[in-house]
Design an enzyme around this catalytic site. Structure first.
Site, short mmCIF file in Angstrom:
data_model
loop_
_atom_site.label_atom_id
_atom_site.label_comp_id
_atom_site.label_asym_id
_atom_site.label_seq_id
_atom_site.Cartn_x
_atom_site.Cartn_y
_atom_site.Cartn_z
N ASP A 81 0.67 -1.05 -0.01
CA ASP A 81 0.03 -0.01 -0.03
C ASP A 81 0.85 1.33 0.11
O ASP A 81 2.09 1.03 0.19
CB ASP A 81 -0.67 -0.05 1.14
CG ASP A 81 -2.09 0.98 1.11
OD1 ASP A 81 -2.25 1.65 0.07
OD2 ASP A 81 -2.72 1.19 2.06
N LYS A 82 0.10 2.33 -0.22
CA LYS A 82 0.88 3.51 -0.43
C LYS A 82 0.19 4.64 0.82
O LYS A 82 -1.13 4.32 0.98
CB LYS A 82 0.91 4.31 -1.50
CG LYS A 82 1.35 5.60 -1.66
CD LYS A 82 0.51 6.76 -2.48
CE LYS A 82 -0.93 7.03 -2.04
NZ LYS A 82 -1.19 8.49 -2.33
N HIS A 83 0.86 5.51 1.35
CA HIS A 83 0.05 6.37 2.14
C HIS A 83 0.75 7.80 1.90
O HIS A 83 1.95 7.94 1.88
CB HIS A 83 0.15 5.97 3.91
CG HIS A 83 -0.71 6.87 4.72
ND1 HIS A 83 -2.11 6.79 4.97
CD2 HIS A 83 -0.10 7.94 5.39
CE1 HIS A 83 -2.41 7.88 5.71
NE2 HIS A 83 -1.41 8.54 5.90
N SER A 84 -0.40 8.75 1.89
CA SER A 84 0.37 10.22 1.73
C SER A 84 -0.22 11.00 2.88
O SER A 84 -0.99 10.73 3.40
CB SER A 84 -0.46 10.68 0.41
OG SER A 84 -0.65 12.15 0.34
N THR A 121 -9.11 10.66 -0.19
CA THR A 121 -9.63 9.60 -1.44
C THR A 121 -11.09 9.10 -1.03
O THR A 121 -11.74 8.81 -1.84
CB THR A 121 -8.54 8.54 -1.09
OG1 THR A 121 -7.43 9.23 -1.52
CG2 THR A 121 -8.88 7.54 -2.06
N ARG A 169 -5.09 14.74 20.76
CA ARG A 169 -4.11 15.45 20.31
C ARG A 169 -4.88 16.72 19.39
O ARG A 169 -3.99 17.93 19.67
CB ARG A 169 -3.22 14.82 19.35
CG ARG A 169 -2.41 13.90 20.10
CD ARG A 169 -1.58 12.74 19.18
NE ARG A 169 -0.99 13.31 18.16
CZ ARG A 169 -0.93 13.03 16.60
NH1 ARG A 169 -1.26 11.79 16.49
NH2 ARG A 169 -0.16 13.75 15.79
N SER A 184 0.92 7.21 14.93
CA SER A 184 -0.45 7.38 14.28
C SER A 184 -0.42 6.56 12.82
O SER A 184 -1.37 5.79 12.87
CB SER A 184 -0.82 8.87 14.44
OG SER A 184 -2.14 8.94 13.84
N LYS A 188 -2.08 2.29 11.95
CA LYS A 188 -3.38 2.00 11.11
C LYS A 188 -2.65 1.32 9.92
O LYS A 188 -3.40 0.24 9.44
CB LYS A 188 -3.99 3.36 10.68
CG LYS A 188 -4.65 3.87 11.92
CD LYS A 188 -5.24 5.15 11.49
CE LYS A 188 -4.18 6.54 11.27
NZ LYS A 188 -4.67 7.75 11.71
N LYS A 189 -1.68 1.69 9.57
CA LYS A 189 -1.15 1.01 8.11
C LYS A 189 -0.81 -0.49 8.27
O LYS A 189 -0.92 -1.32 7.75
CB LYS A 189 -0.03 2.02 7.55
CG LYS A 189 -0.58 3.02 6.88
CD LYS A 189 -1.17 2.45 5.52
CE LYS A 189 -2.27 3.60 4.95
NZ LYS A 189 -3.03 3.29 3.78
#
Ligand code: URA
Length: 438
Positions: A81-84, A121, A169, A184, A188-189
């Site tokens: 996967d990718k996360h931005s 997204t 936070r 954080s 999740k990832k």
């Protein structure tokens, strides 16, 4: 048994916490035995004193383990996967998931809603009628297995400690801690059960981090912690000194993404960033021997229509129309008015305040100012000019898609002042700055 105030005191005094202390405190976050005040104080102590890499890994893993961890061992291919970190006009995920799946990866992409001035997204996919980003777990697994990719929303059972922690936070001025952001995002990832992850850390005016050094430090932290936690991870630093796509909003970006996949229109910066991130994923997931081979594979699935086909299947599998790709214009919501904003003077576009354009989309209703608000999928910006392009006076800067004239009037000045002009052609903006590896 520990006392929360002692853990907070030790961190406040710049001491290094043990893994057991961190695990205990995180358990207290999600079983609510630690109070909001204590969590806020802990976050502030970390904000000022920081954490070692081992503390960050312990925090990430404890938060990951606060909920369900997806297990994909029944699939015979890499889970990637990718996360931005979030951007404006950042359409990449919409195409990247299908492109990587078309090359043999499995992409269980858990995406988010818009945050601040950045788009989400999940909101973009919800502009497709019928698309259900919250399938039950069996359907999610089946779609990832059959199609190769499912782009869905965050469910409450993945890293629930982060949900409570992030909420606190957010109201205690402790979001901007690299240690806490790392834990954080990664909790999740990593709960999604990935073999490999590529981070897209944005840099520039529309980025979440305030400057290049901070973006790089975040990239380095995420890469070190994720690899330390056992998930092969690299990061790309990519540009947010311009809106990445030609559009910013929800349906407008969905349109641009489909046009990208079909080959009807591919913006150069979008193409460069998408290909770079996808290629990094293929190499990390061992689906390509090197970046060059990865680029060839990716270009092939764009050229032979396979990536578009995967996208179409995913949309249908998640409840959207089976002929969405063929009849996109009849399905996507259209704003009643598309008004063109023209250049007030001739010249090159010297710079763009990307963040302000993102805020204009939020102001139009394309994003939220409160978490419980509904998004208007039809509004947004389109046909946006980019730095380095030359305009004569009166030529279009962009289109603003709005419900009515009053909405247009409410954002027009801010949008206009986001663009600055120059007589000289400015230096070209790079799309991808550097790759950060472990
Ligand atoms: N996004 C996240 O998911 N967490 C953070 O802490 C910041 C941005």
């Amino acid at each position: 048994m520990y006392l929360p105030q002692e853990i907070i005191r030790r961190k406040r005094n710049n001491e290094i916490l043990t893994t057991e202390e961190i695990q205990w405190f995180v358990r207290g976050i999600y079983d609510e035995s630690v109070t909001e005040g204590q969590i806020g104080a802990f976050a502030m102590a970390v904000y000022f004193k920081g954490m070692t890499i081992d503390e960050r890994i312990a925090l990430t893993l404890a938060m990951r383990d606060s909920g369900r961890i997806l297990d994909w061992s029944d699939l015979n291919g890499p889970i990637v996967d990718k996360h931005s970190t979030g951007g404006v006009g950042d359409v990449v995920s919409l195409m990247l998931g299908p492109m990587v799946a078309a090359c043999g990866g499995y992409v269980p992409m858990i995406s988010g809603r818009g945050l601040g001035h950045t788009g989400g997204t999940l909101d973009k996919f919800e502009s497709i009628p019928g698309y259900d980003p919250f399938p039950n777990n069996d359907n999610f697994r089946r779609i990832v297995k059959d199609v190769g990719v499912a782009i869905i929303g965050q469910t409450g059972d993945l890293a629930p400690a982060d949900k409570r922690f992030y909420g606190i936070r957010d109201v205690t001025a402790t979001v901007e801690s690299i240690d806490l952001i790392t834990a954080s995002i990664l909790s999740k990832k990593l709960a999604a059960g990935l073999d490999a992850l590529v981070m897209d850390v944005k840099v520039g005016h529309g980025a979440f981090m305030p400057n290049y050094e901070a973006s790089k430090a975040l990239a380095q932290s995420i890469v070190n912690v994720a690899n330390g936690a056992g998930t092969k991870t690299t990061a790309l630093l990519t540009d947010m000194n311009q809106v990445l796509a030609r559009s910013a909003g929800n349906a407008v970006e969905m349109r641009e993404a489909v046009k990208y996949l079909s080959g009807e229109y591919r913006d150069a910066a979008v193409h460069e960033v998408t290909m770079a991130l996808c290629a990094e994923m293929l190499v990390s997931a061992k689906l390509a021997a090197n970046l060059e081979q990865a680029h060839e594979k990716l270009q092939a699935v764009l050229d032979n229509g396979k990536a578009l086909e995967v996208f179409s299947k995913m949309v249908g599998a998640l409840g959207g129309p089976n002929d969405f790709v063929e009849k996109m214009e009849s399905y996507l919501p259209q704003a009643p008015l598309k008004l063109t904003l023209n250049a007030p003077q001739a010249g090159y576009i010297a710079s763009v305040k990307t963040r302000d354009l993102g805020l204009a989309v939020v102001q139009l209703g394309g994003g939220r100012s409160r978490a419980d608000q509904k998004v208007d999928h039809a509004v947004g910006l389109d046909k946006i000019v980019k730095p380095g392009e030359y305009l004569e006076k009166g030529e279009p800067l962009l289109e603003i898609h709005v419900r009515d004239q009053a909405q247009y009037d409410s954002v027009k000045d801010a949008v206009l002042s986001s663009f600055s002009f120059s007589e000289q052609k400015p230096e070209a903006i790079k799309s991808v700055y550097e790759t950060v590896t472990g």
